[in-house]
Design an enzyme around this catalytic site. Structure first.
Site, PDB file in Angstrom:
ATOM      1  N   HIS A 149      36.991  30.818  43.019  1.00 22.21           N
ATOM      2  CA  HIS A 149      37.908  31.360  44.021  1.00 22.21           C
ATOM      3  C   HIS A 149      37.234  32.508  44.773  1.00 22.21           C
ATOM      4  CE1 HIS A 149      40.970  29.217  41.618  1.00 22.21           C
ATOM      5  NE2 HIS A 149      41.663  29.206  42.740  1.00 22.21           N
ATOM      6  N   LYS A 153      40.473  37.424  44.264  1.00 19.67           N
ATOM      7  CA  LYS A 153      41.366  36.905  43.231  1.00 19.67           C
ATOM      8  C   LYS A 153      41.100  37.638  41.919  1.00 19.67           C
ATOM      9  CE  LYS A 153      43.144  32.646  41.165  1.00 19.67           C
ATOM     10  NZ  LYS A 153      44.530  32.946  41.554  1.00 19.67           N
TER      11      LYS A 153
END
Length: 238
Positions: A149, A153
């Protein structure tokens, strides 16, 4: 057969997902947003034809067929209670809800149809089903989940990785996780099954965040008219 648009309440309308839901719903004839609810008082009461309400005004929203909630844990209880009170389906992707709120979801599912999910991508829903089938068919194989990600995140493994791990672990396999945070990656999940002399990789790559909003709208429309219960996204793919 009723072909009228599904009337939606968007709860958490000022967030990134809420804004995507409003934009994509406006492009679809199958649904119409009758209320957009934000945490703070709206600067405008009507935006692009959609009435806006503050969270404190939630009880006064007009009739709706389903609510889609991407808000914060502190706002979750109110929208769940509203859906139960009005007998309307709830679709929620609000993260961080505590054990008491999870219990409230389970209780609400005896009265209304609902979906809570960490990921509303229809592709991920299919991936979870494939993972479950592969794990059941390959007892004793090693299972690894690698997820990637964007750098912002915070949680690791991702909620989606844990969901995929649960799908594999249901067949008894121990699951190992690896997480990568780099650049602006929207989301990638690879589930690897390894046996002696062979390996299977099941991968999903998200290239645009709109897939999650599209999936949530699909689920909301699909829940209308169903009996009470806690559904999964994969239960509503047809």
């Amino acid at each position: 057969m009723d072909t009228s648009p599904t009337r939606l309440l968007i709860h958490g309308a000022s967030g990134r997902m809420g804004q995507a839901l409003l934009r994509l719903a406006a492009e679809q004839s199958a649904c119409t947003v009758v209320a957009a609810v934000t945490r703070r008082a709206p600067a405008q009461r009507v935006v692009d034809g959609v009435p806006h309400f503050a969270a404190t005004e939630l009880g006064g929203v007009p009739a709706f067929d389903a609510a889609v909630d991407f808000s914060l844990p502190e706002g979750f209880d109110a929208v769940l209670a509203l859906c139960v009170d009005r007998g309307c389906p709830l679709v929620s992707g609000t993260t961080g809800i505590d054990a008491a709120q999870q219990d409230a979801l389970a209780t609400a599912a005896t009265r209304i149809p609902l979906v809570w999910a960490s990921n509303f991508s229809l592709g991920v829903a299919v991936l979870a089903e494939l993972v479950e089938r592969a794990a059941a068919a390959l007892p004793g194989w090693e299972v690894d989940i690698v997820e990637s990600h964007h750098v912002h995140k915070k949680d690791a493994p991702s909620g989606t990785a844990l969901t995929l791990g649960h799908a594999a672990g249901g067949a008894g396999q121990a699951v190992r996780y690896a997480s990568l945070r780099a650049g602006d990656i929207v989301g990638e999940h690879m589930v690897q099954f390894t046996g002696l002399g062979e390996r299977i990789e099941l991968t999903h790559r998200a290239t645009h965040r709109d897939i999650f909003a599209r999936g949530a709208l699909h689920v909301a429309r699909s829940l209308v008219g169903r009996p009470p219960g806690a559904y999964r996204v994969r239960d509503l793919l047809d």
